[in-house]
Motif scaffolding. Structure first.
Motif, PDB file in Angstrom:
ATOM      1  N   ALA A  72      12.146 -19.370  83.916  1.00  0.00           N
ATOM      2  CA  ALA A  72      12.764 -19.319  85.240  1.00  0.00           C
ATOM      3  C   ALA A  72      14.016 -20.188  85.265  1.00  0.00           C
ATOM      4  O   ALA A  72      13.946 -21.396  85.040  1.00  0.00           O
ATOM      5  CB  ALA A  72      11.774 -19.791  86.298  1.00  0.00           C
ATOM      6  N   HIS A  73      15.160 -19.550  85.530  1.00  0.00           N
ATOM      7  CA  HIS A  73      16.447 -20.260  85.538  1.00  0.00           C
ATOM      8  C   HIS A  73      16.938 -20.448  86.972  1.00  0.00           C
ATOM      9  O   HIS A  73      16.920 -19.512  87.763  1.00  0.00           O
ATOM     10  CB  HIS A  73      17.478 -19.450  84.735  1.00  0.00           C
ATOM     11  CG  HIS A  73      18.820 -20.099  84.639  1.00  0.00           C
ATOM     12  ND1 HIS A  73      19.991 -19.391  84.700  1.00  0.00           N
ATOM     13  CD2 HIS A  73      19.175 -21.398  84.493  1.00  0.00           C
ATOM     14  CE1 HIS A  73      21.011 -20.223  84.583  1.00  0.00           C
ATOM     15  NE2 HIS A  73      20.539 -21.442  84.454  1.00  0.00           N
ATOM     16  N   GLY A  74      17.381 -21.668  87.288  1.00  0.00           N
ATOM     17  CA  GLY A  74      17.977 -21.939  88.592  1.00  0.00           C
ATOM     18  C   GLY A  74      17.042 -21.653  89.753  1.00  0.00           C
ATOM     19  O   GLY A  74      15.930 -22.174  89.835  1.00  0.00           O
ATOM     20  N   TYR A  75      17.475 -20.760  90.639  1.00  0.00           N
ATOM     21  CA  TYR A  75      16.689 -20.417  91.825  1.00  0.00           C
ATOM     22  C   TYR A  75      15.375 -19.724  91.447  1.00  0.00           C
ATOM     23  O   TYR A  75      14.411 -19.752  92.208  1.00  0.00           O
ATOM     24  CB  TYR A  75      17.514 -19.507  92.745  1.00  0.00           C
ATOM     25  CG  TYR A  75      16.939 -19.362  94.134  1.00  0.00           C
ATOM     26  CD1 TYR A  75      17.107 -20.363  95.089  1.00  0.00           C
ATOM     27  CD2 TYR A  75      16.215 -18.223  94.489  1.00  0.00           C
ATOM     28  CE1 TYR A  75      16.568 -20.229  96.361  1.00  0.00           C
ATOM     29  CE2 TYR A  75      15.677 -18.081  95.758  1.00  0.00           C
ATOM     30  CZ  TYR A  75      15.855 -19.088  96.689  1.00  0.00           C
ATOM     31  OH  TYR A  75      15.325 -18.963  97.940  1.00  0.00           O
ATOM     32  N   SER A  97       2.138 -20.424  80.497  1.00  0.00           N
ATOM     33  CA  SER A  97       3.044 -21.557  80.650  1.00  0.00           C
ATOM     34  C   SER A  97       4.355 -21.102  81.274  1.00  0.00           C
ATOM     35  O   SER A  97       4.648 -19.906  81.305  1.00  0.00           O
ATOM     36  CB  SER A  97       3.301 -22.249  79.310  1.00  0.00           C
ATOM     37  OG  SER A  97       3.826 -21.323  78.384  1.00  0.00           O
ATOM     38  N   VAL A  98       5.125 -22.080  81.740  1.00  0.00           N
ATOM     39  CA  VAL A  98       6.400 -21.792  82.393  1.00  0.00           C
ATOM     40  C   VAL A  98       7.481 -22.700  81.816  1.00  0.00           C
ATOM     41  O   VAL A  98       7.272 -23.904  81.669  1.00  0.00           O
ATOM     42  CB  VAL A  98       6.316 -22.006  83.923  1.00  0.00           C
ATOM     43  CG1 VAL A  98       7.654 -21.678  84.586  1.00  0.00           C
ATOM     44  CG2 VAL A  98       5.209 -21.166  84.528  1.00  0.00           C
ATOM     45  N   ALA A  99       8.613 -22.098  81.477  1.00  0.00           N
ATOM     46  CA  ALA A  99       9.778 -22.859  81.035  1.00  0.00           C
ATOM     47  C   ALA A  99      10.839 -22.751  82.120  1.00  0.00           C
ATOM     48  O   ALA A  99      11.349 -21.665  82.386  1.00  0.00           O
ATOM     49  CB  ALA A  99      10.298 -22.310  79.713  1.00  0.00           C
ATOM     50  N   PHE A 100      11.124 -23.866  82.776  1.00  0.00           N
ATOM     51  CA  PHE A 100      12.180 -23.905  83.780  1.00  0.00           C
ATOM     52  C   PHE A 100      13.499 -24.291  83.104  1.00  0.00           C
ATOM     53  O   PHE A 100      13.508 -25.127  82.196  1.00  0.00           O
ATOM     54  CB  PHE A 100      11.868 -24.952  84.855  1.00  0.00           C
ATOM     55  CG  PHE A 100      10.672 -24.655  85.706  1.00  0.00           C
ATOM     56  CD1 PHE A 100      10.662 -23.561  86.561  1.00  0.00           C
ATOM     57  CD2 PHE A 100       9.560 -25.478  85.686  1.00  0.00           C
ATOM     58  CE1 PHE A 100       9.565 -23.294  87.371  1.00  0.00           C
ATOM     59  CE2 PHE A 100       8.453 -25.226  86.485  1.00  0.00           C
ATOM     60  CZ  PHE A 100       8.461 -24.128  87.330  1.00  0.00           C
ATOM     61  N   ILE A 101      14.603 -23.698  83.553  1.00  0.00           N
ATOM     62  CA  ILE A 101      15.938 -24.099  83.092  1.00  0.00           C
ATOM     63  C   ILE A 101      16.753 -24.457  84.333  1.00  0.00           C
ATOM     64  O   ILE A 101      17.016 -23.593  85.173  1.00  0.00           O
ATOM     65  CB  ILE A 101      16.645 -22.974  82.307  1.00  0.00           C
ATOM     66  CG1 ILE A 101      15.770 -22.443  81.176  1.00  0.00           C
ATOM     67  CG2 ILE A 101      17.987 -23.461  81.762  1.00  0.00           C
ATOM     68  CD1 ILE A 101      16.325 -21.205  80.490  1.00  0.00           C
ATOM     69  N   ASP A 102      17.133 -25.726  84.459  1.00  0.00           N
ATOM     70  CA  ASP A 102      17.890 -26.192  85.623  1.00  0.00           C
ATOM     71  C   ASP A 102      17.303 -25.636  86.920  1.00  0.00           C
ATOM     72  O   ASP A 102      18.015 -25.080  87.765  1.00  0.00           O
ATOM     73  CB  ASP A 102      19.369 -25.801  85.497  1.00  0.00           C
ATOM     74  CG  ASP A 102      20.101 -26.665  84.481  1.00  0.00           C
ATOM     75  OD1 ASP A 102      19.781 -27.864  84.379  1.00  0.00           O
ATOM     76  OD2 ASP A 102      21.001 -26.144  83.802  1.00  0.00           O
ATOM     77  N   HIS A 124       1.202 -27.250  82.578  1.00  0.00           N
ATOM     78  CA  HIS A 124       1.593 -25.950  82.036  1.00  0.00           C
ATOM     79  C   HIS A 124       3.092 -25.642  82.080  1.00  0.00           C
ATOM     80  O   HIS A 124       3.489 -24.536  81.723  1.00  0.00           O
ATOM     81  CB  HIS A 124       0.844 -24.838  82.778  1.00  0.00           C
ATOM     82  CG  HIS A 124      -0.636 -24.892  82.588  1.00  0.00           C
ATOM     83  ND1 HIS A 124      -1.271 -24.394  81.465  1.00  0.00           N
ATOM     84  CD2 HIS A 124      -1.623 -25.416  83.364  1.00  0.00           C
ATOM     85  CE1 HIS A 124      -2.562 -24.591  81.562  1.00  0.00           C
ATOM     86  NE2 HIS A 124      -2.808 -25.214  82.703  1.00  0.00           N
ATOM     87  N   CYS A 125       3.883 -26.596  82.537  1.00  0.00           N
ATOM     88  CA  CYS A 125       5.328 -26.323  82.673  1.00  0.00           C
ATOM     89  C   CYS A 125       6.164 -27.365  81.946  1.00  0.00           C
ATOM     90  O   CYS A 125       5.733 -28.488  81.719  1.00  0.00           O
ATOM     91  CB  CYS A 125       5.721 -26.295  84.150  1.00  0.00           C
ATOM     92  SG  CYS A 125       4.793 -25.115  85.139  1.00  0.00           S
ATOM     93  N   ARG A 126       7.377 -26.944  81.612  1.00  0.00           N
ATOM     94  CA  ARG A 126       8.382 -27.850  81.054  1.00  0.00           C
ATOM     95  C   ARG A 126       9.738 -27.388  81.545  1.00  0.00           C
ATOM     96  O   ARG A 126       9.969 -26.192  81.704  1.00  0.00           O
ATOM     97  CB  ARG A 126       8.338 -27.844  79.530  1.00  0.00           C
ATOM     98  CG  ARG A 126       9.364 -28.790  78.901  1.00  0.00           C
ATOM     99  CD  ARG A 126       9.189 -28.912  77.416  1.00  0.00           C
ATOM    100  NE  ARG A 126       7.934 -29.599  77.116  1.00  0.00           N
ATOM    101  CZ  ARG A 126       7.515 -29.850  75.871  1.00  0.00           C
ATOM    102  NH1 ARG A 126       8.243 -29.480  74.839  1.00  0.00           N
ATOM    103  NH2 ARG A 126       6.374 -30.470  75.667  1.00  0.00           N
TER     104      ARG A 126
END
Length: 201
Positions: A72-75, A97-102, A124-126
């Motif tokens: 998931a990026h940004g918004y 799992s979830v990978a957030f970007i900014d 579960h997230c980073r």
């Protein structure tokens, strides 16, 4: 499973197209893919049938039971967190799992009254954030309930996804392997001694 993404400036969306009818493997095609003689021999020994079930996808129901991972990026991070709030148990049970970007999500605001969601996010997230530090370098977080945060390897928001994508897939692969290992260790192993104890009773 095929993923097709459409992007434009105003709206970002991803569409996942499943193919639950594709539940069998053609032995002839599979023989051509395999190079080890032992595997070829094992397939040849199954000459009575031409098709074998796909691993983890032997039926339409099993096909759609795969665990899902999000990037998931940004918004998109805020939208995912909202999904987690709305469909709490479904997301917790299905999302690996979830990978957030900014990411623009705010756990303290969105999940301030739900310690279970806060715990799940931490476990579960980073998040990869735009920063001048080397890719993957741990970043300090002022928010105690947030997930672990690392550098995206660039200060430019628009370049962050391409810079850290390989790092993200390594992270997702590790979480998948960890889940598989946990599933194996939790499954009961039947031994000869346990069988003999039952017989003795």
């Amino acid at each position: 499973m095929y993923c097709c993404c459409k992007w434009n400036l105003a709206f970002r969306a991803a569409v996942i197209v499943l193919n639950p009818n594709d539940s069998l493997i053609d032995l002839k095609t599979e023989r051509e893919k395999l190079s080890f003689s032992t595997r070829e021999e094992s397939l040849t020994s199954m000459h009575s049938c031409q098709w074998i079930p796909r691993r983890c996808s032997s039926s339409p129901e099993e096909h759609t039971m795969y665990n899902v991972a999000f990037i998931a990026h940004g918004y998109g991070g805020l939208v995912f967190t909202d999904l987690l709030m709305q469909r709490k148990w479904e997301v917790m049970n299905k999302v690996l799992s979830v990978a957030f970007i900014d990411s623009m999500h705010n756990i303290q605001h969105q999940a301030r009254n739900d310690p279970q969601i806060q715990w799940w996010i931490q476990k579960h997230c980073r998040e990869w954030v735009s920063n001048n530090k080397p890719l993957g370098k741990a970043m300090g977080s002022l928010v105690k309930v947030n997930c672990p945060t690392v550098s995206a390897g660039t200060e430019k928001y628009s370049l962050a996804p391409s810079y850290c994508l390989r790092s993200i897939f390594k992270y997702l692969n590790r979480t998948l392997k960890a889940k598989a290992t946990t599933a194996i260790t939790r499954s009961p192993i039947r031994t000869r001694s346990t069988k003999s104890k039952k017989v003795g009773k």
